[in-house]
Write a protein that holds these residues in place. Structure first.
Motif, PDB file in Angstrom:
ATOM      1  N   ASN A  30       0.658  -1.214  -0.112  1.00 28.73           N
ATOM      2  CA  ASN A  30       0.007  -0.077  -0.115  1.00 28.73           C
ATOM      3  C   ASN A  30       0.992   1.138  -0.006  1.00 28.73           C
ATOM      4  O   ASN A  30       0.450   2.170  -0.348  1.00 28.73           O
ATOM      5  N   GLU A  31       2.076   1.258   0.617  1.00 29.63           N
ATOM      6  CA  GLU A  31       3.032   2.557   0.464  1.00 29.63           C
ATOM      7  C   GLU A  31       3.279   2.790  -0.890  1.00 29.63           C
ATOM      8  O   GLU A  31       3.487   4.134  -0.991  1.00 29.63           O
ATOM      9  N   ILE A  32       3.216   2.197  -1.921  1.00 26.83           N
ATOM     10  CA  ILE A  32       3.518   2.660  -3.149  1.00 26.83           C
ATOM     11  C   ILE A  32       2.551   3.502  -3.671  1.00 26.83           C
ATOM     12  O   ILE A  32       2.687   4.418  -4.370  1.00 26.83           O
ATOM     13  N   GLU A  33       1.252   3.455  -3.247  1.00 21.65           N
ATOM     14  CA  GLU A  33       0.022   4.116  -3.754  1.00 21.65           C
ATOM     15  C   GLU A  33       0.330   5.514  -3.296  1.00 21.65           C
ATOM     16  O   GLU A  33      -0.413   6.464  -4.123  1.00 21.65           O
ATOM     17  N   ASN A  34       1.137   6.022  -2.421  1.00 24.80           N
ATOM     18  CA  ASN A  34       1.467   7.542  -2.323  1.00 24.80           C
ATOM     19  C   ASN A  34       2.355   7.890  -3.047  1.00 24.80           C
ATOM     20  O   ASN A  34       2.515   9.342  -2.842  1.00 24.80           O
ATOM     21  N   ILE A  35       3.014   7.458  -3.822  1.00 30.62           N
ATOM     22  CA  ILE A  35       4.094   7.891  -4.602  1.00 30.62           C
ATOM     23  C   ILE A  35       3.595   8.199  -6.161  1.00 30.62           C
ATOM     24  O   ILE A  35       2.914   7.246  -7.015  1.00 30.62           O
ATOM     25  N   MET A  36       3.775   9.324  -6.764  1.00 28.37           N
ATOM     26  CA  MET A  36       3.357   9.680  -8.204  1.00 28.37           C
ATOM     27  C   MET A  36       2.165   9.434  -8.145  1.00 28.37           C
ATOM     28  O   MET A  36       1.329   8.826  -9.390  1.00 28.37           O
ATOM     29  N   GLN A  37       1.127   9.983  -7.304  1.00 31.44           N
ATOM     30  CA  GLN A  37      -0.397   9.966  -7.624  1.00 31.44           C
ATOM     31  C   GLN A  37      -0.658  10.987  -8.706  1.00 31.44           C
ATOM     32  O   GLN A  37       0.102  12.068  -8.921  1.00 31.44           O
ATOM     33  N   LYS A  92      13.433   7.411  10.601  1.00 40.57           N
ATOM     34  CA  LYS A  92      13.613   8.070   9.062  1.00 40.57           C
ATOM     35  C   LYS A  92      12.829   7.402   8.106  1.00 40.57           C
ATOM     36  O   LYS A  92      12.616   6.156   8.052  1.00 40.57           O
ATOM     37  N   GLU A  93      12.182   8.266   7.425  1.00 42.95           N
ATOM     38  CA  GLU A  93      11.266   7.552   6.517  1.00 42.95           C
ATOM     39  C   GLU A  93      11.506   8.213   4.825  1.00 42.95           C
ATOM     40  O   GLU A  93      11.227   7.464   3.827  1.00 42.95           O
ATOM     41  N   ARG A  94      12.278   9.260   4.940  1.00 42.42           N
ATOM     42  CA  ARG A  94      12.584   9.826   3.568  1.00 42.42           C
ATOM     43  C   ARG A  94      13.696   9.242   3.055  1.00 42.42           C
ATOM     44  O   ARG A  94      14.902   8.803   3.736  1.00 42.42           O
ATOM     45  N   SER A  95      13.809   8.787   1.896  1.00 45.99           N
ATOM     46  CA  SER A  95      14.627   8.083   1.110  1.00 45.99           C
ATOM     47  C   SER A  95      15.018   8.484  -0.284  1.00 45.99           C
ATOM     48  O   SER A  95      14.552   9.251  -0.759  1.00 45.99           O
ATOM     49  N   GLU A  96      16.064   7.684  -0.766  1.00 50.68           N
ATOM     50  CA  GLU A  96      16.215   7.929  -2.092  1.00 50.68           C
ATOM     51  C   GLU A  96      15.791   6.793  -3.067  1.00 50.68           C
ATOM     52  O   GLU A  96      15.500   5.611  -2.663  1.00 50.68           O
ATOM     53  N   GLY A  97      15.506   7.150  -4.454  1.00 54.83           N
ATOM     54  CA  GLY A  97      15.236   6.076  -5.327  1.00 54.83           C
ATOM     55  C   GLY A  97      14.482   6.549  -6.507  1.00 54.83           C
ATOM     56  O   GLY A  97      14.516   7.679  -6.706  1.00 54.83           O
ATOM     57  N   SER A  98      14.308   5.697  -7.423  1.00 57.49           N
ATOM     58  CA  SER A  98      13.663   6.001  -8.868  1.00 57.49           C
ATOM     59  C   SER A  98      12.332   5.566  -8.875  1.00 57.49           C
ATOM     60  O   SER A  98      12.031   4.333  -8.252  1.00 57.49           O
ATOM     61  N   ILE A  99      11.479   6.204  -9.531  1.00 55.57           N
ATOM     62  CA  ILE A  99      10.026   5.418  -9.833  1.00 55.57           C
ATOM     63  C   ILE A  99       9.638   6.082 -11.048  1.00 55.57           C
ATOM     64  O   ILE A  99       9.927   7.053 -11.673  1.00 55.57           O
ATOM     65  N   SER A 100       8.692   5.384 -11.936  1.00 54.90           N
ATOM     66  CA  SER A 100       8.114   5.643 -13.099  1.00 54.90           C
ATOM     67  C   SER A 100       6.689   5.320 -13.252  1.00 54.90           C
ATOM     68  O   SER A 100       6.176   4.261 -12.834  1.00 54.90           O
ATOM     69  N   ARG A 101       5.985   5.831 -14.174  1.00 56.67           N
ATOM     70  CA  ARG A 101       4.540   5.391 -14.285  1.00 56.67           C
ATOM     71  C   ARG A 101       4.521   5.680 -15.939  1.00 56.67           C
ATOM     72  O   ARG A 101       5.139   6.608 -16.711  1.00 56.67           O
TER      73      ARG A 101
END
Length: 141
Positions: A30-37, A92-101
């Motif tokens: 469910n956490e991924i739902e909050n990224i790139m809405q 710590k919750e903020r981190s690095e990474g890449s995402i695409s849609r």
């Protein structure tokens, strides 16, 4: 019953966090739902796509349109606060990474796509082809 099972899962995740340093939601999809809405709107003339991309710099966002598909990707670097050397991070919750849609949006004039990034929101306007814009149509006399 379901509450008991969820509590057991949470207890197990807390134990893993203690042992291995995993975040509690490491296995939570469910956490991924909050990224790139995003929101996609359509009129007769264009598509309007708005995507939340907080914490990303404009130069770390890539937008391209190919074969009827809009692809948007972004990279966020880690947040490292080194201003106070005497503090220890306890959460710590903020981190690095890449995402695409990807978004399937047909009949777009690719050369006229416009993108704007403001306050963590990427807004992309994709003008639609009109009947006269189709370079492949042939007029029959």
């Amino acid at each position: 019953m379901a509450n008991d099972m969820m509590n057991r899962r949470n207890d197990m995740m807390d134990a893993m966090n203690d042992w291995f340093g995993f975040p509690r939601n490491f296995f939570d999809d469910n956490e991924i739902e909050n990224i790139m809405q995003s929101d996609v709107a359509e009129t007769d003339k264009d598509y309007l796509v708005k995507i939340d991309m907080p914490g990303m710099d404009k130069q770390d966002i890539n937008v391209n349109y190919n074969d009827g598909t809009l692809n948007v990707s972004g990279t966020r670097k880690s947040f490292k606060d080194t201003s106070d050397k005497n503090r220890n991070i306890i959460h710590k919750e903020r981190s690095e990474g890449s995402i695409s849609r990807s978004y399937r949006l047909a009949n777009v004039v690719a050369s006229e796509i416009h993108a704007k990034y403001d306050n963590g929101v990427l807004t992309i306007t994709l003008p639609k082809e009109t009947a006269g814009d189709d370079g492949n149509s042939i007029k029959i006399d």
